[in-house]
Design a protein around this motif. Sequence first.
Motif, PDB file in Angstrom:
ATOM      1  N   LEU A 130      15.588   3.848  -9.882  1.00 18.82           N
ATOM      2  CA  LEU A 130      14.758   2.719  -9.960  1.00 18.82           C
ATOM      3  C   LEU A 130      13.224   2.649  -9.517  1.00 18.82           C
ATOM      4  CD1 LEU A 130      17.577   0.060  -9.138  1.00 18.82           C
ATOM      5  CD2 LEU A 130      16.833   0.938 -11.484  1.00 18.82           C
ATOM      6  N   PHE A 131      13.128   3.543  -8.372  1.00 20.06           N
ATOM      7  CA  PHE A 131      11.861   4.033  -7.930  1.00 20.06           C
ATOM      8  C   PHE A 131      11.212   5.432  -7.916  1.00 20.06           C
ATOM      9  CE2 PHE A 131      14.502   0.779  -5.871  1.00 20.06           C
ATOM     10  CZ  PHE A 131      13.876  -0.280  -5.934  1.00 20.06           C
ATOM     11  N   PRO A 132      11.048   5.841  -9.280  1.00 23.28           N
ATOM     12  CA  PRO A 132      10.433   7.134  -9.320  1.00 23.28           C
ATOM     13  C   PRO A 132       9.397   7.597  -8.322  1.00 23.28           C
ATOM     14  CG  PRO A 132       9.802   5.763 -11.038  1.00 23.28           C
ATOM     15  CD  PRO A 132      10.682   5.066 -10.391  1.00 23.28           C
ATOM     16  N   ASP A 133       8.614   6.370  -7.756  1.00 20.35           N
ATOM     17  CA  ASP A 133       7.389   6.906  -6.929  1.00 20.35           C
ATOM     18  C   ASP A 133       8.159   6.810  -5.337  1.00 20.35           C
ATOM     19  OD1 ASP A 133       7.905   4.230  -6.905  1.00 20.35           O
ATOM     20  OD2 ASP A 133       5.850   3.881  -7.097  1.00 20.35           O
ATOM     21  N   GLY A 134       9.295   6.434  -5.322  1.00 18.78           N
ATOM     22  CA  GLY A 134       9.751   6.180  -3.770  1.00 18.78           C
ATOM     23  C   GLY A 134       9.907   4.837  -3.431  1.00 18.78           C
ATOM     24  N   GLY A 135       9.345   4.048  -4.119  1.00 20.35           N
ATOM     25  CA  GLY A 135       9.300   2.668  -3.832  1.00 20.35           C
ATOM     26  C   GLY A 135       8.287   2.225  -2.673  1.00 20.35           C
ATOM     27  N   ASN A 136       8.464   1.149  -1.947  1.00 16.96           N
ATOM     28  CA  ASN A 136       7.362   0.486  -1.053  1.00 16.96           C
ATOM     29  C   ASN A 136       7.608   1.416   0.169  1.00 16.96           C
ATOM     30  OD1 ASN A 136       6.217  -0.851   1.101  1.00 16.96           O
ATOM     31  ND2 ASN A 136       6.605  -2.687   0.137  1.00 16.96           N
ATOM     32  N   PRO A 137       6.664   1.991   0.848  1.00 18.54           N
ATOM     33  CA  PRO A 137       6.696   3.087   1.752  1.00 18.54           C
ATOM     34  C   PRO A 137       6.840   2.383   3.357  1.00 18.54           C
ATOM     35  CG  PRO A 137       4.295   2.623   1.347  1.00 18.54           C
ATOM     36  CD  PRO A 137       5.152   2.050   0.367  1.00 18.54           C
ATOM     37  N   GLY A 138       6.754   1.108   3.283  1.00 19.28           N
ATOM     38  CA  GLY A 138       6.837   0.587   4.596  1.00 19.28           C
ATOM     39  C   GLY A 138       5.914   0.548   5.613  1.00 19.28           C
ATOM     40  N   ALA A 139       6.138   0.711   6.976  1.00 21.09           N
ATOM     41  CA  ALA A 139       5.299   0.943   7.781  1.00 21.09           C
ATOM     42  C   ALA A 139       5.029   2.441   8.055  1.00 21.09           C
ATOM     43  CB  ALA A 139       5.816   0.517   9.178  1.00 21.09           C
ATOM     44  N   PRO A 140       3.819   2.806   8.331  1.00 23.11           N
ATOM     45  CA  PRO A 140       2.754   2.069   8.957  1.00 23.11           C
ATOM     46  C   PRO A 140       1.939   1.561   7.632  1.00 23.11           C
ATOM     47  CG  PRO A 140       2.345   4.548   9.087  1.00 23.11           C
ATOM     48  CD  PRO A 140       3.830   4.387   8.733  1.00 23.11           C
ATOM     49  N   THR A 141       2.182   1.919   6.434  1.00 21.66           N
ATOM     50  CA  THR A 141       1.266   1.609   5.489  1.00 21.66           C
ATOM     51  C   THR A 141       1.417   0.013   5.267  1.00 21.66           C
ATOM     52  OG1 THR A 141       1.811   3.916   4.257  1.00 21.66           O
ATOM     53  CG2 THR A 141       0.712   1.772   2.996  1.00 21.66           C
ATOM     54  N   ASN A 142       2.621  -0.591   5.402  1.00 23.06           N
ATOM     55  CA  ASN A 142       2.653  -1.950   5.249  1.00 23.06           C
ATOM     56  C   ASN A 142       3.479  -2.431   6.286  1.00 23.06           C
ATOM     57  OD1 ASN A 142       1.491  -1.967   2.485  1.00 23.06           O
ATOM     58  ND2 ASN A 142       3.536  -1.060   1.610  1.00 23.06           N
ATOM     59  N   PRO A 143       2.552  -2.756   7.616  1.00 20.47           N
ATOM     60  CA  PRO A 143       3.455  -3.042   8.883  1.00 20.47           C
ATOM     61  C   PRO A 143       4.417  -4.168   8.355  1.00 20.47           C
ATOM     62  CG  PRO A 143       1.126  -2.577   9.030  1.00 20.47           C
ATOM     63  CD  PRO A 143       1.331  -2.749   7.702  1.00 20.47           C
ATOM     64  N   GLY A 144       5.618  -4.339   9.291  1.00 22.64           N
ATOM     65  CA  GLY A 144       6.460  -5.245   9.091  1.00 22.64           C
ATOM     66  C   GLY A 144       7.281  -5.380   7.905  1.00 22.64           C
ATOM     67  N   VAL A 145       7.168  -4.429   6.980  1.00 23.79           N
ATOM     68  CA  VAL A 145       7.872  -4.420   5.531  1.00 23.79           C
ATOM     69  C   VAL A 145       8.839  -3.170   5.726  1.00 23.79           C
ATOM     70  CG1 VAL A 145       7.851  -4.273   3.202  1.00 23.79           C
ATOM     71  CG2 VAL A 145       6.116  -5.704   4.328  1.00 23.79           C
ATOM     72  N   SER A 146      10.208  -3.545   5.268  1.00 25.23           N
ATOM     73  CA  SER A 146      11.174  -2.454   5.161  1.00 25.23           C
ATOM     74  C   SER A 146      10.627  -1.362   4.082  1.00 25.23           C
ATOM     75  CB  SER A 146      12.572  -2.922   4.583  1.00 25.23           C
ATOM     76  OG  SER A 146      13.107  -3.794   5.587  1.00 25.23           O
ATOM     77  N   LYS A 147      11.002  -0.320   4.582  1.00 31.32           N
ATOM     78  CA  LYS A 147      10.729   0.890   3.460  1.00 31.32           C
ATOM     79  C   LYS A 147      12.017   0.879   2.420  1.00 31.32           C
ATOM     80  CE  LYS A 147      11.301   6.037   3.242  1.00 31.32           C
ATOM     81  NZ  LYS A 147       9.781   6.382   2.364  1.00 31.32           N
ATOM     82  N   THR A 148      11.569   0.905   1.155  1.00 28.95           N
ATOM     83  CA  THR A 148      12.469   1.041   0.224  1.00 28.95           C
ATOM     84  C   THR A 148      13.399   2.325  -0.303  1.00 28.95           C
ATOM     85  OG1 THR A 148      11.416  -0.623  -1.167  1.00 28.95           O
ATOM     86  CG2 THR A 148      12.957   0.608  -2.362  1.00 28.95           C
TER      87      THR A 148
END
Length: 496
Positions: free
Chosen positions: A252-270
């Motif tokens: 479902l995530f060929p690009d790896g999905g949301n990278p989470g922190a530190p790119t997106n602080p406070g967000v879970s890595k997918t």
Amino acid sequence: MSSLHTSRARRRCLGAATAAAGLLAMLLTAGPAAATPDPGDAATARAEVSAAQEAEAAAAIRSGEIPGVDEIVHSSNITHLANVPKDALKGLNTDLAFQGTYAFAGNYDGFRIYDISDPKSPKTITQVLCPGSQNDVSVSGNLLFLSTDSSRSDNSCSSTTQPASEKSSWEGMKIFDISDKHNPKYVAAVETACGSHTHTLVPERSSVYVYVSSYGPNEAFPDCQPPHDGISVIKVDRKAPEKAAVVNFPVLFPDGGNPGAPTNPGVSKTTGCHDITVLPSKDLAAGACMGDGLLFSIKDPENPKIIDRVQDNVNFAFWHSATFNQTADKVVFTDELGGGGAATCNEETGPKRGADGIYDIVGRGDHRKLVLRSYFKIDRPQADTEVCVAHNGSIIPVKGRDVMVQAWYQGGVSVWEFTDSSKPKEIGYFERGPITTDAVTTAGPWSAYYYNGYIYSNDIAKGFDVLRLDDRRTDPAKRVRLDGLNVQTQPDYFDR
């Protein structure tokens, strides 16, 4: 425990003070447990609070701003009909499913079957000891499906905890024959990568597809290796469930999905999905996948196809679950801020974090897009000792309106309307006061669902609750009758 019937709205926010063993199931009677279950996962530990937070909670209770310890309060349009406390299964209560006049309730230590033919007096039919968190449960025909998302010594119901780093460890999907509700039979087990945190059924006439959501890969786990960028699809032949097997693992995530922190602080890595809801009448599914929200087609159930993917790196920390409205032009996604172990219904957290995100579905076919319209969060104040966050809920079937009932842990049960996507509003509630004022504790409704005229709630600590909603806005739903309900497999309520 006292009970208060009240229509007074408490709206001001509190201030922030800060396999080898084979298949075996153990049936338990309604009396004391015959064995002490080895928990599927450790329950959330008590977290001490500061003296200032404890004092503030006590002051809020004295002033009537929040209910007292274990006190029940509710809006004038809700009646509390029944409560069935925990019994032999002492673990955390989890998800619910329904079939006919029966309710099936998951628990970290197994599952329980209730006779709800008289909603005012539900009766326990069976308790099955089968430890393994979360034990989310679904039913289809004579089959019951149970998710195991903790590393076990084997696939039996007498298994014990064992490190995921050991190759022999097992976690995944268990299948029971429930043709005799008094005597369920454990008939099959399917191991899945990273276990089964939740699952979703896509039923067909002769078989059932099971979408298994799991996450948290680790290079040290032989059966849960990164990248874990999809879901397991199990096919179960209704006549031969013992032959159930994984038939696909769509990425479902060929690009790896949301990278989470530190790119997106406070967000879970997918690293997988937490929960998926399907709407078979529209060949649609919505996936709540940690750092991402998905809309996808299930025309070919073995090979789901992504239509759109969204992120909210400002207000969402963990995409937890999803609910379509009946006309399939909206999706409600929930954010489980704090992982279901934190007090987030307070002024410090604010109205947009740990909330619901309401998305309109715009466009047609494979060009449809998810567009954020607003957030909804209960604005009844909760103490800093109360774990509170958006959790599992279902549509209340009213033509021309979008109304939902939803569990909020110690925020209780909320009935709210989102017919206008930009202006959601609560129209009813039921809740208990804090379990305690000296520590953060996990309690309150895990799931709250509407089924055949009543609201059923599985309270993590207090047991099984039955509520009646009497409101001119929702009363038409009482005429809608279903043969069964798995909320993650949304029915077409009106094409019957």
